[in-house]
Design a protein around this motif. Structure first.
Motif, PDB file in Angstrom:
ATOM      1  N   MET A  64       2.331   5.106  -9.719  1.00  0.00           N
ATOM      2  CA  MET A  64       3.250   5.467  -8.645  1.00  0.00           C
ATOM      3  C   MET A  64       2.574   5.339  -7.272  1.00  0.00           C
ATOM      4  O   MET A  64       3.171   4.823  -6.328  1.00  0.00           O
ATOM      5  N   GLY A  67       2.122   1.695  -6.478  1.00  0.00           N
ATOM      6  CA  GLY A  67       3.433   1.103  -6.180  1.00  0.00           C
ATOM      7  C   GLY A  67       3.906   1.449  -4.782  1.00  0.00           C
ATOM      8  O   GLY A  67       4.474   0.602  -4.080  1.00  0.00           O
ATOM      9  N   ILE A  68       3.671   2.677  -4.338  1.00  0.00           N
ATOM     10  CA  ILE A  68       4.056   3.061  -2.971  1.00  0.00           C
ATOM     11  C   ILE A  68       3.215   2.320  -1.949  1.00  0.00           C
ATOM     12  O   ILE A  68       3.731   1.844  -0.921  1.00  0.00           O
ATOM     13  N   LEU A  71       4.516  -1.125  -1.666  1.00  0.00           N
ATOM     14  CA  LEU A  71       5.733  -1.210  -0.864  1.00  0.00           C
ATOM     15  C   LEU A  71       5.438  -1.209   0.627  1.00  0.00           C
ATOM     16  O   LEU A  71       6.100  -1.898   1.404  1.00  0.00           O
ATOM     17  N   SER A  91       1.961   1.586 -14.409  1.00  0.00           N
ATOM     18  CA  SER A  91       3.171   2.356 -14.707  1.00  0.00           C
ATOM     19  C   SER A  91       3.640   2.129 -16.137  1.00  0.00           C
ATOM     20  O   SER A  91       4.109   3.059 -16.803  1.00  0.00           O
ATOM     21  N   ALA A 111       9.082   5.587 -11.524  1.00  0.00           N
ATOM     22  CA  ALA A 111       9.079   5.375 -10.074  1.00  0.00           C
ATOM     23  C   ALA A 111       8.042   4.334  -9.678  1.00  0.00           C
ATOM     24  O   ALA A 111       8.296   3.475  -8.821  1.00  0.00           O
ATOM     25  N   GLY A 112       6.851   4.382 -10.283  1.00  0.00           N
ATOM     26  CA  GLY A 112       5.823   3.385  -9.993  1.00  0.00           C
ATOM     27  C   GLY A 112       6.225   1.993 -10.439  1.00  0.00           C
ATOM     28  O   GLY A 112       5.932   1.002  -9.768  1.00  0.00           O
ATOM     29  N   CYS A 115       8.836   0.765  -7.916  1.00  0.00           N
ATOM     30  CA  CYS A 115       8.172   0.411  -6.644  1.00  0.00           C
ATOM     31  C   CYS A 115       7.364  -0.873  -6.781  1.00  0.00           C
ATOM     32  O   CYS A 115       7.342  -1.699  -5.865  1.00  0.00           O
ATOM     33  N   ILE A 118       9.848  -3.838  -6.920  1.00  0.00           N
ATOM     34  CA  ILE A 118      10.443  -4.067  -5.603  1.00  0.00           C
ATOM     35  C   ILE A 118       9.399  -4.616  -4.632  1.00  0.00           C
ATOM     36  O   ILE A 118       9.730  -5.403  -3.738  1.00  0.00           O
ATOM     37  N   ALA A 119       8.130  -4.252  -4.785  1.00  0.00           N
ATOM     38  CA  ALA A 119       7.086  -4.737  -3.878  1.00  0.00           C
ATOM     39  C   ALA A 119       6.696  -6.183  -4.174  1.00  0.00           C
ATOM     40  O   ALA A 119       6.264  -6.905  -3.262  1.00  0.00           O
TER      41      ALA A 119
END
Length: 145
Positions: A64, A67-68, A71, A91, A111-112, A115, A118-119
């Motif tokens: 997570m 991943g943030i 992003l 993840s 969530a990770g 993310c 999407i990244a």
């Protein structure tokens, strides 16, 4: 004899009266109170001692966080692609690890994963734009640029 007066120090305390028991009342022997443990139950455990605390999956947390970060840094061409795929892998491992008994953190792993996916999409777009820009500049200018 006169009554006892506590304010006169020269008087003596009166003798206590003997207790009078009625002759018809039987005298019973007093048995001592002895506590014995219940052999069928044994010692009882403390409240909550049988439950183990849940362990949060470290890979889910790492996935997570990565991943943030992926992003946020989508505009750095190679770093974001590496971070995005690393977030997806961590993840995925966190989801597998959180399915085991005694582990938690499946929500963070999902969530990770989201993310990371999407990244990766804008990272590919920025990387294609980056290579296309340098390819176009290389063909128009040649080797002299």
């Amino acid at each position: 004899m006169t009554d006892y007066n506590p304010y006169q120090p020269d008087q003596q305390y009166p003798a206590p009266a003997e207790p009078v028991y009625p002759p018809s009342a039987p005298q019973y022997a007093v048995q001592p109170y002895v506590t014995q443990p219940y052999p069928a139950y044994g010692p009882q455990p403390m409240y909550g001692a049988a439950y183990q605390p849940l362990i949060t999956s470290g890979m889910a947390v790492a996935g997570m966080v990565v991943g943030i970060i992926a992003l946020v840094t989508f505009w750095i061409p190679f770093v974001d692609l590496l971070l995005g795929f690393l977030a997806i892998g961590l993840s995925w491992g966190g989801m597998v690890q959180s399915d085991r008994p005694g582990h938690t953190g499946k929500g963070m792993a999902i969530a990770g994963l989201v993310c990371g996916i999407i990244a990766v999409i804008p990272a590919l777009i920025v990387m294609l734009f980056f290579f296309g820009l340098f390819a176009a500049a290389g063909t128009a200018c040649g080797i002299a640029c």
